[in-house]
Scaffold this motif. Structure first.
Motif, mmCIF file in Angstrom:
data_model
loop_
_atom_site.group_PDB
_atom_site.id
_atom_site.type_symbol
_atom_site.label_atom_id
_atom_site.label_comp_id
_atom_site.label_asym_id
_atom_site.label_seq_id
_atom_site.Cartn_x
_atom_site.Cartn_y
_atom_site.Cartn_z
ATOM 1 N N MET A 1 0.831 -1.189 0.000
ATOM 2 C CA MET A 1 0.000 0.000 0.000
ATOM 3 C C MET A 1 0.879 1.258 0.000
ATOM 4 N N VAL A 2 1.926 1.256 0.798
ATOM 5 C CA VAL A 2 2.814 2.414 0.850
ATOM 6 C C VAL A 2 3.525 2.590 -0.486
ATOM 7 N N ALA A 3 3.907 1.484 -1.099
ATOM 8 C CA ALA A 3 4.584 1.564 -2.394
ATOM 9 C C ALA A 3 3.650 2.120 -3.464
ATOM 10 N N ARG A 4 2.374 1.759 -3.415
ATOM 11 C CA ARG A 4 1.412 2.302 -4.395
ATOM 12 C C ARG A 4 1.208 3.792 -4.189
ATOM 13 N N MET A 5 1.121 4.223 -2.927
ATOM 14 C CA MET A 5 0.967 5.654 -2.654
ATOM 15 C C MET A 5 2.200 6.425 -3.114
ATOM 16 N N ARG A 6 3.375 5.884 -2.843
ATOM 17 C CA ARG A 6 4.609 6.543 -3.257
ATOM 18 C C ARG A 6 4.681 6.649 -4.779
ATOM 19 N N HIS A 7 4.332 5.566 -5.466
ATOM 20 C CA HIS A 7 4.344 5.576 -6.923
ATOM 21 C C HIS A 7 3.352 6.614 -7.463
ATOM 22 N N TYR A 8 2.168 6.697 -6.864
ATOM 23 C CA TYR A 8 1.162 7.664 -7.305
ATOM 24 C C TYR A 8 1.676 9.094 -7.162
ATOM 25 N N PHE A 9 2.247 9.425 -5.998
ATOM 26 C CA PHE A 9 2.722 10.782 -5.778
ATOM 27 C C PHE A 9 3.938 11.114 -6.627
ATOM 28 N N GLU A 10 4.795 10.146 -6.868
ATOM 29 C CA GLU A 10 5.938 10.409 -7.734
ATOM 30 C C GLU A 10 5.508 10.599 -9.184
ATOM 31 N N LYS A 11 4.489 9.869 -9.604
ATOM 32 C CA LYS A 11 4.028 9.977 -10.986
ATOM 33 C C LYS A 11 3.199 11.230 -11.216
#
Length: 73
Positions: A1-11
């Protein structure tokens, strides 16, 4: 879940840290870490500064758009 949030904000982020780091010749991770620490120590002032930089960079991109010829005005 944290990795998905990080990917979303970076993208979908404003790329303020990336552009700021490229301008200063620093690593992006260092600039991001600076904004995170500044946000914690100043109780959100760093986040407000980040959004202000994002707004200014967006305006700069709109005003100084590269044109291919003189007739594109």
């Amino acid at each position: 879940m944290v990795a998905r949030m990080r990917h979303y904000f970076e993208k979908n982020g404003f790329a303020v840290c990336t552009r700021f780091a490229e301008r200063l010749g620093m690593r992006v991770a260092t600039v991001r870490l600076f904004f995170v620490y500044m946000s914690f120590f100043t109780l959100g002032l760093g986040f407000a500064f980040y959004l202000t930089l994002a707004f200014v960079l967006r305006l700069k991109d709109l005003v100084y758009a590269k044109r291919s010829s003189v007739f594109d005005l």
